[in-house]
Every structure is written in structure tokens, then in C-alpha cells.
Scaffold this motif. Structure first.
Motif, PDB file in Angstrom:
ATOM      1  N   GLY A  79       0.790  -1.223   0.000  1.00 44.94           N
ATOM      2  CA  GLY A  79       0.000   0.000   0.000  1.00 44.94           C
ATOM      3  C   GLY A  79       0.819   1.267   0.000  1.00 44.94           C
ATOM      4  N   GLY A  80       2.121   1.187  -0.282  1.00 48.41           N
ATOM      5  CA  GLY A  80       2.968   2.367  -0.302  1.00 48.41           C
ATOM      6  C   GLY A  80       2.683   3.247  -1.505  1.00 48.41           C
ATOM      7  N   ASP A  81       2.884   4.557  -1.330  1.00 45.56           N
ATOM      8  CA  ASP A  81       2.595   5.510  -2.393  1.00 45.56           C
ATOM      9  C   ASP A  81       3.518   6.704  -2.229  1.00 45.56           C
ATOM     10  OD1 ASP A  81       1.357   6.640  -4.566  1.00 45.56           O
ATOM     11  OD2 ASP A  81      -0.188   7.613  -3.388  1.00 45.56           O
ATOM     12  N   ALA A  82       3.912   7.335  -3.345  1.00 43.52           N
ATOM     13  CA  ALA A  82       4.780   8.511  -3.311  1.00 43.52           C
ATOM     14  C   ALA A  82       4.341   9.485  -4.393  1.00 43.52           C
ATOM     15  CB  ALA A  82       6.241   8.117  -3.502  1.00 43.52           C
ATOM     16  N   GLN A  83       4.483  10.779  -4.097  1.00 46.65           N
ATOM     17  CA  GLN A  83       4.025  11.808  -5.023  1.00 46.65           C
ATOM     18  C   GLN A  83       4.900  13.047  -4.899  1.00 46.65           C
ATOM     19  OE1 GLN A  83      -0.227  12.368  -5.081  1.00 46.65           O
ATOM     20  NE2 GLN A  83      -0.044  14.532  -5.577  1.00 46.65           N
ATOM     21  N   ILE A  84       5.167  13.700  -6.030  1.00 45.97           N
ATOM     22  CA  ILE A  84       5.935  14.941  -6.073  1.00 45.97           C
ATOM     23  C   ILE A  84       5.031  16.054  -6.593  1.00 45.97           C
ATOM     24  CG2 ILE A  84       7.868  16.156  -7.149  1.00 45.97           C
ATOM     25  CD1 ILE A  84       9.404  13.602  -7.213  1.00 45.97           C
ATOM     26  N   GLU A  85       5.074  17.207  -5.921  1.00 47.46           N
ATOM     27  CA  GLU A  85       4.275  18.350  -6.345  1.00 47.46           C
ATOM     28  C   GLU A  85       5.146  19.599  -6.361  1.00 47.46           C
ATOM     29  OE1 GLU A  85       0.311  18.656  -4.889  1.00 47.46           O
ATOM     30  OE2 GLU A  85       0.375  20.843  -4.795  1.00 47.46           O
ATOM     31  N   VAL A  86       4.994  20.400  -7.412  1.00 47.50           N
ATOM     32  CA  VAL A  86       5.719  21.661  -7.566  1.00 47.50           C
ATOM     33  C   VAL A  86       4.710  22.797  -7.554  1.00 47.50           C
ATOM     34  CG1 VAL A  86       7.263  23.007  -9.033  1.00 47.50           C
ATOM     35  CG2 VAL A  86       7.522  20.525  -8.911  1.00 47.50           C
ATOM     36  N   ARG A  87       5.004  23.853  -6.782  1.00 41.60           N
ATOM     37  CA  ARG A  87       4.096  24.988  -6.666  1.00 41.60           C
ATOM     38  C   ARG A  87       4.839  26.285  -6.994  1.00 41.60           C
ATOM     39  NH1 ARG A  87       1.160  23.502  -0.871  1.00 41.60           N
ATOM     40  NH2 ARG A  87       0.603  21.340  -1.410  1.00 41.60           N
ATOM     41  N   LEU A  88       4.132  27.211  -7.629  1.00 38.80           N
ATOM     42  CA  LEU A  88       4.688  28.511  -7.996  1.00 38.80           C
ATOM     43  C   LEU A  88       3.687  29.592  -7.642  1.00 38.80           C
ATOM     44  CD1 LEU A  88       6.709  30.419  -9.437  1.00 38.80           C
ATOM     45  CD2 LEU A  88       5.529  29.876 -11.583  1.00 38.80           C
ATOM     46  N   ASN A  89       4.131  30.562  -6.833  1.00 37.91           N
ATOM     47  CA  ASN A  89       3.283  31.689  -6.473  1.00 37.91           C
ATOM     48  C   ASN A  89       3.229  32.654  -7.650  1.00 37.91           C
ATOM     49  OD1 ASN A  89       2.411  34.310  -5.365  1.00 37.91           O
ATOM     50  ND2 ASN A  89       2.594  33.294  -3.382  1.00 37.91           N
ATOM     51  N   GLY A  90       2.025  32.880  -8.186  1.00 34.93           N
ATOM     52  CA  GLY A  90       1.891  33.729  -9.356  1.00 34.93           C
ATOM     53  C   GLY A  90       2.160  35.191  -9.094  1.00 34.93           C
ATOM     54  N   LEU A  91       2.149  35.628  -7.826  1.00 33.43           N
ATOM     55  CA  LEU A  91       2.370  37.037  -7.499  1.00 33.43           C
ATOM     56  C   LEU A  91       3.815  37.322  -7.118  1.00 33.43           C
ATOM     57  CD1 LEU A  91       1.096  39.838  -7.068  1.00 33.43           C
ATOM     58  CD2 LEU A  91       0.628  39.159  -4.697  1.00 33.43           C
ATOM     59  N   THR A  92       4.391  36.497  -6.263  1.00 31.66           N
ATOM     60  CA  THR A  92       5.744  36.751  -5.763  1.00 31.66           C
ATOM     61  C   THR A  92       6.812  35.925  -6.463  1.00 31.66           C
ATOM     62  OG1 THR A  92       5.562  35.054  -4.037  1.00 31.66           O
ATOM     63  CG2 THR A  92       4.756  37.265  -3.511  1.00 31.66           C
ATOM     64  N   GLY A  93       6.418  34.865  -7.171  1.00 30.88           N
ATOM     65  CA  GLY A  93       7.396  33.994  -7.803  1.00 30.88           C
ATOM     66  C   GLY A  93       8.014  32.983  -6.858  1.00 30.88           C
ATOM     67  N   ARG A  94       7.493  32.883  -5.645  1.00 28.51           N
ATOM     68  CA  ARG A  94       8.021  31.914  -4.686  1.00 28.51           C
ATOM     69  C   ARG A  94       7.768  30.495  -5.180  1.00 28.51           C
ATOM     70  NH1 ARG A  94       6.791  31.864   1.836  1.00 28.51           N
ATOM     71  NH2 ARG A  94       8.130  30.084   2.363  1.00 28.51           N
ATOM     72  N   ARG A  95       8.781  29.629  -5.044  1.00 30.64           N
ATOM     73  CA  ARG A  95       8.701  28.267  -5.549  1.00 30.64           C
ATOM     74  C   ARG A  95       8.834  27.270  -4.403  1.00 30.64           C
ATOM     75  NH1 ARG A  95      11.838  31.525  -8.668  1.00 30.64           N
ATOM     76  NH2 ARG A  95      11.394  31.642 -10.908  1.00 30.64           N
ATOM     77  N   SER A  96       8.193  26.133  -4.558  1.00 36.07           N
ATOM     78  CA  SER A  96       8.303  25.080  -3.555  1.00 36.07           C
ATOM     79  C   SER A  96       8.163  23.721  -4.219  1.00 36.07           C
ATOM     80  CB  SER A  96       7.241  25.243  -2.463  1.00 36.07           C
ATOM     81  OG  SER A  96       5.942  25.163  -3.017  1.00 36.07           O
TER      82      SER A  96
END
Length: 211
Positions: free
Chosen positions: A86-103
Motif C-alpha cells: 500500500g505504499g505511495d509517493a508523489q511529487i508536487e511543484v508549486r509557484l506563487n503567481g504574485l511573488t514567484g516563490r517556488r516550492s
């Protein structure tokens, strides 16, 4: 013939997703809300992408507050796994449209059946945030572990979570309960900062719909 063979996996992936669109509203605080919209991508991997819009609700005798981060763009990929536990893994990338902050977020989960009705879930979450608006252009790291015990028939879950980031001097602990009301509708209540003199409580509601 080569072209048909190359496009066949994409066509099969598109047909396999009966609900390609994502529409997930949620309540992020007492007066703040978010709407995540996107679509599943026609690829062999379980990938999706879209945007998340945040806004504030109206309160009596108060002017509407401005949302600090109104628009965020995101993309997510579920990693292939050959594990049978039942193991699972996921990668997500986020970008702030106002400040350009990335995560960048990496989440791993493991599910275990305790009884025919009870199940346990262990979730690990790691993230890196790059803030170019800060004077030192700092990179912050964050890690959390959540242990959840849930009832399959009643849709009720109890969880305990510990969190630590580069901005925290010690681990932060929280406990809570989650309840599935109906299909796509969930309620949750949790108490954060248990070690603090005045722990804070949060009540949230979320709704997810795909079509």
C-alpha cells in the motif's frame, strides 16, 4: 506505424481517466478559502496540473481583507511503485503567481489494515521553499510525519502529527479528528502547538469534485 505505436500509451491513459477535470474548494482558515482547479494529464504517469485561487469571505462589520497569495500554479506526479504493502509517493511543484516563490513537495504514505474495519496510515511530507523576495533569498526546509487511524465504515479518522522546519526551534505537535460526511465532503478539527501555553484550534471543511 511508429507514430501510432508512440501515441497509443497516451490515448490509453486519457481513456483510463473517467474524471479528467479537478475542482476542489476548501476552507483554509476561519475567513479564507481556496479553489484548486486543474486537469489530469494524458500521460502514462498519474500527472496533473492547474491553478489554485485564494480569496477571503465577508465578515460582518469588517471590510474584506486582501489575500496575500491570490494565485498559485501547481503540478503533481504520482511516482510508480512496485510495493505491495500500500505504499505511495508523489511529487508536487508549486509557484506563487504574485511573488514567484517556488516550492517542491515530496510525500510518501503507507497503509496497513489493522482489522477488517480499522486501518492505519503513515504519511511523511518533505518540502523545500525558495523565496526570492526575501533579502537573503532564503531556502526553507520542512518535514512532517502523520499517523492516522481510520474507520472504513464510519469514515472517521484520528490523527497525530509532528512538524519541524528550519524556522522552528523545536518540533510542533498536533492532534485532530477527520470525518467524511458524504462523497467529496470532509470535516476536520485539530489542535496545534500542543507544547505551547495556549494551543490553537482549527475547524476546516473541504469539498472535492471531479468530472
Amino acid at each position: 506505424m511508429c507514430l501510432a505505436s508512440a501515441t497509443l500509451p497516451l490515448a490509453q491513459a486519457a481513456q483510463a481517466s473517467d474524471t479528467p477535470l479537478i475542482w476542489t474548494p476548501s476552507q483554509t482558515s476561519d475567513s479564507s478559502y481556496a479553489m484548486r482547479m486543474g486537469s489530469h494529464l494524458p500521460t502514462e504517469l498519474e500527472a496533473s496540473a492547474g491553478a489554485e485561487i485564494s480569496f477571503t469571505g465577508f465578515q460582518s462589520d469588517l471590510a474584506p481583507a486582501r489575500t496575500a497569495n491570490p494565485v498559485k500554479f501547481w503540478s503533481s506526479v504520482r511516482l510508480p511503485s512496485n510495493r505491495k504493502d500500500g505504499g505511495d509517493a508523489q511529487i508536487e511543484v508549486r509557484l506563487n503567481g504574485l511573488t514567484g516563490r517556488r516550492s517542491v513537495w515530496l510525500s510518501k504514505s503507507l497503509s496497513l489494515d489493522l482489522t477488517p474495519d480499522l486501518a492505519a496510515q503513515i504519511e511523511d511530507l518533505y518540502s523545500l521553499d525558495y523565496d526570492r523576495t526575501a533579502s537573503d533569498r532564503r531556502v526553507d526546509a520542512r518535514a512532517s510525519k502523520t499517523i492516522r487511524v481510520l474507520s472504513k465504515t464510519k469514515g472517521t479518522a484520528l490523527f497525530a502529527r509532528s512538524t519541524r522546519s528550519t524556522r522552528d526551534q523545536e518540533w510542533q505537535a498536533s492532534v485532530g479528528v477527520e470525518q467524511k460526511v458524504m462523497r467529496g465532503v470532509n470535516l476536520s478539527a485539530n489542535i496545534d502547538n500542543l507544547a505551547a501555553q495556549r494551543p490553537s484550534g482549527t475547524l476546516r471543511a473541504s469539498y472535492a469534485q471531479r468530472w
